[in-house]
Motif scaffolding. Sequence first.
Motif, PDB file in Angstrom:
ATOM      1  N   ALA A  34       0.827  -1.212   0.000  1.00  0.00           N
ATOM      2  CA  ALA A  34       0.000   0.000   0.000  1.00  0.00           C
ATOM      3  C   ALA A  34       0.857   1.256   0.000  1.00  0.00           C
ATOM      4  N   VAL A  35       1.954   1.238   0.770  1.00  0.00           N
ATOM      5  CA  VAL A  35       2.862   2.381   0.785  1.00  0.00           C
ATOM      6  C   VAL A  35       3.606   2.486  -0.540  1.00  0.00           C
ATOM      7  N   GLY A  36       4.059   1.337  -1.074  1.00  0.00           N
ATOM      8  CA  GLY A  36       4.769   1.333  -2.343  1.00  0.00           C
ATOM      9  C   GLY A  36       3.914   1.839  -3.496  1.00  0.00           C
ATOM     10  N   ALA A  37       2.603   1.546  -3.432  1.00  0.00           N
ATOM     11  CA  ALA A  37       1.686   2.004  -4.474  1.00  0.00           C
ATOM     12  C   ALA A  37       1.113   3.388  -4.166  1.00  0.00           C
ATOM     13  N   ARG A  38       1.566   3.990  -3.071  1.00  0.00           N
ATOM     14  CA  ARG A  38       1.156   5.334  -2.648  1.00  0.00           C
ATOM     15  C   ARG A  38      -0.341   5.423  -2.333  1.00  0.00           C
ATOM     16  N   ALA A  39      -0.895   4.326  -1.854  1.00  0.00           N
ATOM     17  CA  ALA A  39      -2.293   4.363  -1.421  1.00  0.00           C
ATOM     18  C   ALA A  39      -2.412   5.053  -0.069  1.00  0.00           C
ATOM     19  N   ILE A  40      -1.381   4.891   0.779  1.00  0.00           N
ATOM     20  CA  ILE A  40      -1.353   5.515   2.097  1.00  0.00           C
ATOM     21  C   ILE A  40       0.069   5.931   2.420  1.00  0.00           C
ATOM     22  N   THR A  41       0.218   6.797   3.397  1.00  0.00           N
ATOM     23  CA  THR A  41       1.543   7.223   3.841  1.00  0.00           C
ATOM     24  C   THR A  41       2.091   6.233   4.870  1.00  0.00           C
ATOM     25  N   PRO A  42       3.397   6.243   5.117  1.00  0.00           N
ATOM     26  CA  PRO A  42       3.952   5.351   6.144  1.00  0.00           C
ATOM     27  C   PRO A  42       3.304   5.527   7.516  1.00  0.00           C
ATOM     28  N   LEU A 239      -6.132   6.571 -14.754  1.00  0.00           N
ATOM     29  CA  LEU A 239      -5.969   7.209 -13.446  1.00  0.00           C
ATOM     30  C   LEU A 239      -7.203   6.961 -12.587  1.00  0.00           C
ATOM     31  N   GLY A 240      -8.344   6.919 -13.224  1.00  0.00           N
ATOM     32  CA  GLY A 240      -9.581   6.648 -12.500  1.00  0.00           C
ATOM     33  C   GLY A 240      -9.601   5.263 -11.898  1.00  0.00           C
ATOM     34  N   VAL A 241      -9.152   4.265 -12.681  1.00  0.00           N
ATOM     35  CA  VAL A 241      -9.098   2.889 -12.178  1.00  0.00           C
ATOM     36  C   VAL A 241      -8.172   2.800 -10.970  1.00  0.00           C
ATOM     37  N   GLU A 242      -6.979   3.394 -11.099  1.00  0.00           N
ATOM     38  CA  GLU A 242      -6.040   3.358  -9.984  1.00  0.00           C
ATOM     39  C   GLU A 242      -6.582   4.106  -8.773  1.00  0.00           C
ATOM     40  N   SER A 243      -7.333   5.177  -9.017  1.00  0.00           N
ATOM     41  CA  SER A 243      -7.933   5.936  -7.920  1.00  0.00           C
ATOM     42  C   SER A 243      -8.935   5.086  -7.155  1.00  0.00           C
ATOM     43  N   ILE A 244      -9.722   4.318  -7.891  1.00  0.00           N
ATOM     44  CA  ILE A 244     -10.698   3.433  -7.250  1.00  0.00           C
ATOM     45  C   ILE A 244      -9.984   2.357  -6.435  1.00  0.00           C
ATOM     46  N   PHE A 245      -9.006   1.710  -7.059  1.00  0.00           N
ATOM     47  CA  PHE A 245      -8.319   0.613  -6.380  1.00  0.00           C
ATOM     48  C   PHE A 245      -7.408   1.113  -5.260  1.00  0.00           C
ATOM     49  N   ARG A 246      -7.039   2.398  -5.297  1.00  0.00           N
ATOM     50  CA  ARG A 246      -6.254   2.966  -4.193  1.00  0.00           C
ATOM     51  C   ARG A 246      -7.048   2.888  -2.901  1.00  0.00           C
ATOM     52  N   ARG A 247      -8.343   3.212  -2.972  1.00  0.00           N
ATOM     53  CA  ARG A 247      -9.205   3.140  -1.788  1.00  0.00           C
ATOM     54  C   ARG A 247      -9.431   1.697  -1.366  1.00  0.00           C
ATOM     55  N   VAL A 248      -9.638   0.836  -2.364  1.00  0.00           N
ATOM     56  CA  VAL A 248      -9.880  -0.575  -2.059  1.00  0.00           C
ATOM     57  C   VAL A 248      -8.646  -1.205  -1.429  1.00  0.00           C
ATOM     58  N   GLN A 249      -7.461  -0.764  -1.877  1.00  0.00           N
ATOM     59  CA  GLN A 249      -6.234  -1.347  -1.351  1.00  0.00           C
ATOM     60  C   GLN A 249      -6.037  -1.048   0.127  1.00  0.00           C
ATOM     61  N   VAL A 250      -6.559   0.063   0.594  1.00  0.00           N
ATOM     62  CA  VAL A 250      -6.493   0.352   2.025  1.00  0.00           C
ATOM     63  C   VAL A 250      -7.232  -0.726   2.808  1.00  0.00           C
ATOM     64  N   VAL A 251      -8.383  -1.140   2.267  1.00  0.00           N
ATOM     65  CA  VAL A 251      -9.173  -2.196   2.910  1.00  0.00           C
ATOM     66  C   VAL A 251      -8.425  -3.520   2.882  1.00  0.00           C
ATOM     67  N   THR A 252      -7.876  -3.881   1.705  1.00  0.00           N
ATOM     68  CA  THR A 252      -7.191  -5.172   1.608  1.00  0.00           C
ATOM     69  C   THR A 252      -5.895  -5.190   2.413  1.00  0.00           C
ATOM     70  N   SER A 253      -5.230  -4.033   2.550  1.00  0.00           N
ATOM     71  CA  SER A 253      -4.028  -3.976   3.378  1.00  0.00           C
ATOM     72  C   SER A 253      -4.389  -4.207   4.854  1.00  0.00           C
ATOM     73  N   GLU A 323       7.848  -2.907  -9.411  1.00  0.00           N
ATOM     74  CA  GLU A 323       7.100  -1.652  -9.387  1.00  0.00           C
ATOM     75  C   GLU A 323       5.626  -1.937  -9.145  1.00  0.00           C
ATOM     76  N   LEU A 324       5.043  -1.218  -8.205  1.00  0.00           N
ATOM     77  CA  LEU A 324       3.663  -1.489  -7.831  1.00  0.00           C
ATOM     78  C   LEU A 324       2.734  -0.328  -8.183  1.00  0.00           C
ATOM     79  N   THR A 325       1.553  -0.700  -8.635  1.00  0.00           N
ATOM     80  CA  THR A 325       0.442   0.234  -8.765  1.00  0.00           C
ATOM     81  C   THR A 325      -0.637  -0.228  -7.792  1.00  0.00           C
ATOM     82  N   ASN A 326      -1.735   0.503  -7.729  1.00  0.00           N
ATOM     83  CA  ASN A 326      -2.790   0.125  -6.784  1.00  0.00           C
ATOM     84  C   ASN A 326      -3.475  -1.180  -7.173  1.00  0.00           C
ATOM     85  N   THR A 327      -3.673  -1.417  -8.469  1.00  0.00           N
ATOM     86  CA  THR A 327      -4.292  -2.679  -8.885  1.00  0.00           C
ATOM     87  C   THR A 327      -3.368  -3.857  -8.582  1.00  0.00           C
TER      88      THR A 327
END
Length: 406
Positions: A34-42, A239-253, A323-327
């Motif tokens: 999640a941090v590597g994909a920049r979904a959340i901060t450390p 960018l929209g897809v990654e934006s959606i999965f950025r939020r979802v990744q917080v849940v999965t993390s 290299e990681l993205t949110n998806t």
Amino acid sequence: MVNVNVWLIFTVALGFWMAWNIGANDVANSMGTAVGARAITPKQAAVIAGVMNFTGAYFFGKNVTETIRKGILNVNMIHDPWIIVYGSLAALLAASIWLIFATYNGLPVSTTHSIIGGVVGYGLVYAGTTIVDWWKLGQVVLSWILSPILGAIVAFFVFRAVRRSVLVRKDPVGSARHWAPFWTGMAFVVIGTMFYIKVLHGSNLLRGVVFYGVPTGAVIFALSYAIIRLRFRPSDPYLGVESIFRRVQVVTSAYVALAHGSNDVANAVGPIAAAYAVITMGMSGMKVPVPRWILALGGLGIAVGIFMYGYKVMETVGKKITELTNTRGFSIDFSAATVILVASWLGMPISTTHTVVGAVVGVGLARGVKAINTDLLKDIVISWFVTVPVAAVISAVIFKFLILVG
């Protein structure tokens, strides 16, 4: 009595230190992607991981703790309860020393390897090869081999499914709005089922899925679907897809953190539980269930370790292997956590580290071998192989010293 209390306090303190080391090294298992994909901060990662690891340890950590406490050595061959006390101290100290070294160098080693190596080390010194339950140890070793393979396979296919159902579609944002809630709901199907089995002590897996897992997943699916439909209307589809999965990744993390706490808390509190039992009740105490306060202590130690030093290994897992993205991060989190929670349900002390790293590699392989930092991966695998013998040797030396001075 004073001497007994001193040993008990020392054992508990050392177990807390071991839990701290688990948090410092293994936080990357839940939050590195999640941090590597920049979904959340450390800092956000530390808060989420701390809370969820504590929850997983307290509610779901009992089964694997029993395996570590009395499943590796034949305790019937130990007639002096202080041998278990000295051995538990030696195993905890050996594992902690190795973990400090690994964490300082940013290596995501297995805390499970470390503590089991420590337990085997003191057992071999005390009674030779006959005291070790080699069949049980063989099952544990097999799980270490299977966990990265299963993590890689599941993550490979999950990411392929995400890519085919979302990323390569003509309307990726529209597809993401449908599929992101589905995968989030699936994550909570597993969490709901595990709550039934671990907290409510249910034994029927099918009943847990039907009456707890599916309803929980359905509620989360509906909430996620409504939020995503209302909030996300981006102009750039990718960018929209990654934006959606950025939020979802917080849940999965958070889901991975829960799974991590349920499995790896045993690496710290298993030896504490063994020592506490024999100090307070003698050898008969090994038959008594693990007290809840010991599970809570382990969960707290993990959380503190995350806050204080978790960023080192988080950077390795989240940024340096591939290299990681949110998806991609979502695919890793969901796949790894599913493998880990199922293993926790079975009482198998698998390596959370191996599973997550395997999942990272699986997602990388879905993009081709060149997407993986093979040099770093080689160093990580070498550190995995040396963990057990190094921890065993350190534990054996410490155990010998404790016997002499005790």
